[in-house]
Write an enzyme that holds these catalytic residues in place. Structure first.
Site, PDB file in Angstrom:
ATOM      1  N   HIS A 176       0.900  -1.085   0.161  1.00 31.09           N
ATOM      2  CA  HIS A 176      -0.047  -0.082  -0.066  1.00 31.09           C
ATOM      3  C   HIS A 176       1.029   1.188  -0.109  1.00 31.09           C
ATOM      4  CE1 HIS A 176      -3.693  -1.940   2.198  1.00 31.09           C
ATOM      5  NE2 HIS A 176      -4.134  -1.745   0.774  1.00 31.09           N
ATOM      6  N   CYS A 270      -2.469   2.852   9.272  1.00 34.49           N
ATOM      7  CA  CYS A 270      -3.526   1.820   8.912  1.00 34.49           C
ATOM      8  C   CYS A 270      -4.652   1.759   9.689  1.00 34.49           C
ATOM      9  CB  CYS A 270      -2.921   0.353   8.730  1.00 34.49           C
ATOM     10  SG  CYS A 270      -1.356   0.039   7.669  1.00 34.49           S
TER      11      CYS A 270
HETATM   12  N1  ARG Z   1      -3.823  -7.243   6.498  1.00 30.73           N
HETATM   13  C1  ARG Z   1      -4.248  -5.783   5.968  1.00 30.73           C
HETATM   14  C2  ARG Z   1      -4.244  -6.242   4.479  1.00 30.73           C
HETATM   15  O1  ARG Z   1      -3.319  -6.842   3.814  1.00 30.73           O
HETATM   16  C3  ARG Z   1      -3.318  -4.970   6.481  1.00 30.73           C
HETATM   17  C4  ARG Z   1      -3.670  -3.535   5.707  1.00 30.73           C
HETATM   18  C5  ARG Z   1      -2.924  -2.503   6.048  1.00 30.73           C
HETATM   19  N2  ARG Z   1      -3.527  -1.125   5.802  1.00 30.73           N
HETATM   20  C6  ARG Z   1      -2.769  -0.115   5.283  1.00 30.73           C
HETATM   21  N3  ARG Z   1      -3.346   1.064   5.242  1.00 30.73           N
HETATM   22  N4  ARG Z   1      -1.565  -0.261   4.770  1.00 30.73           N
HETATM   23  O2  ARG Z   1      -4.858  -5.744   3.631  1.00 30.73           O
END
Ligand code: ARG
Length: 289
Positions: A176, A270
């Site tokens: 991300h 997150c």
């Molecule tokens: N386990 C989640 C996923 O892989 C973690 C999300 C993390 N969020 C972020 N904004 N980077 O989607």
């Protein structure tokens, strides 16, 4: 880290309004990013403590934090950042890449509709909200390559009424945008260049020539998954090496333990969805509505 001759600027914290989701059902039951290993799940009490410390710190810094009701069976719902992108009261609801997270979108959309947000649209293509969309320098920086699909960019830009700068992510550990880049003030970012394709690196270097750049070891602590109100910057405890350069630029770093959230590939940022209570950039045609 790039040295800077910049004088420490006068940094003004701006009160924010965040949405968070308590980690009641937080767990690692599937693996959709390289950090997740269902055979090494988070310790529930420690995870709750870490989330609560982050929540309390945000309140202590004077921010408003709304809470959405966690839903059983949605172990990643604690990562509120992915649920939508919100700007000027307009809510673009996420469309998750992985079916495991798909139902989170409806749960968050219901919250928005029940809390006075009337301009709400669902993303038509895969779009993981503020995980991949950060506002800086009056534009939306938009990460893609692992989650958000570039086909969603036209809708995002039109609906949120901002120019969008696409940035290709190339390292699966930084899947991300908010794992590879932090917008620490309205026009300043810190980032890990190698997480981006060469054209994206060139774009960032041109837009932000004085940006703090971090190395791989620092990025791997999820240092860039930082929450900033323009003055206070909340980072994972493992990213302590950023204290000195942040202070040199006039920011106040705060470190929180997020090791249990990290087991799901998440950090402090997150866990929050920024509802942007005040305009963060000049709307092209500002409406006072
Ligand atoms: N386990 C989640 C996923 O892989 C973690 C999300 C993390 N969020 C972020 N904004 N980077 O989607």
């Amino acid at each position: 880290m790039t040295p800077t001759s910049q004088k420490p600027a006068q940094r003004r914290p701006r009160p924010r309004r965040y949405l968070m989701c308590p980690p009641t059902y937080f767990d690692v039951r599937y693996a959709i990013n390289p950090w997740m290993d269902p055979t090494d799940p988070p310790e529930p009490t420690a995870a709750q403590d870490q989330w609560h410390q982050l929540h309390e710190l945000l309140l202590a810094l004077g921010h408003r934090v709304d809470l959405v009701e966690p839903v059983p069976g949605l172990p990643d719902m604690v990562f509120a950042a992915n649920a939508a992108t919100v700007l000027d009261g307009r809510v673009l609801v996420a469309n998750f890449r992985h079916a495991e997270r798909g139902e989170e979108a409806g749960a968050y959309e219901a919250w928005f509709r029940a809390h006075g947000f009337t301009t709400v649209e669902q993303a038509r293509q895969v779009n993981e909200g503020q995980g991949d969309h950060l506002v800086a320098a009056e534009v939306i920086l938009a990460g893609h390559g692992f989650r958000t699909h570039p086909d969603s960019h036209a809708q995002t830009s039109a609906f949120l009424r901002r120019r969008l700068v696409p940035l290709t992510l190339v390292d699966p550990r930084f899947y991300h945008l908010d794992t590879a880049l932090a917008a620490v003030s309205h026009d300043e970012i810190i980032y890990y260049p190698e997480a981006f394709s060469p054209p994206a690196q060139a774009r960032l270097a041109a837009m932000f020539p004085d940006a703090l750049r971090v190395d791989e070891a620092t990025a791997a602590t999820f240092a860039l998954n930082a929450i900033s109100d323009g003055h206070n910057v909340i980072l994972p405890a493992a990213a302590a090496s950023l204290a000195v350069p942040l202070k040199a630029r006039g920011y106040q770093p705060h470190f929180v333990e997020t090791g249990e959230l990290m087991k799901a590939g998440g950090g402090p940022k997150c866990c929050v969805l920024d509802l942007h209570p005040e305009p963060v950039a000049e709307p092209a045609a500002a409406s006072a509505a």
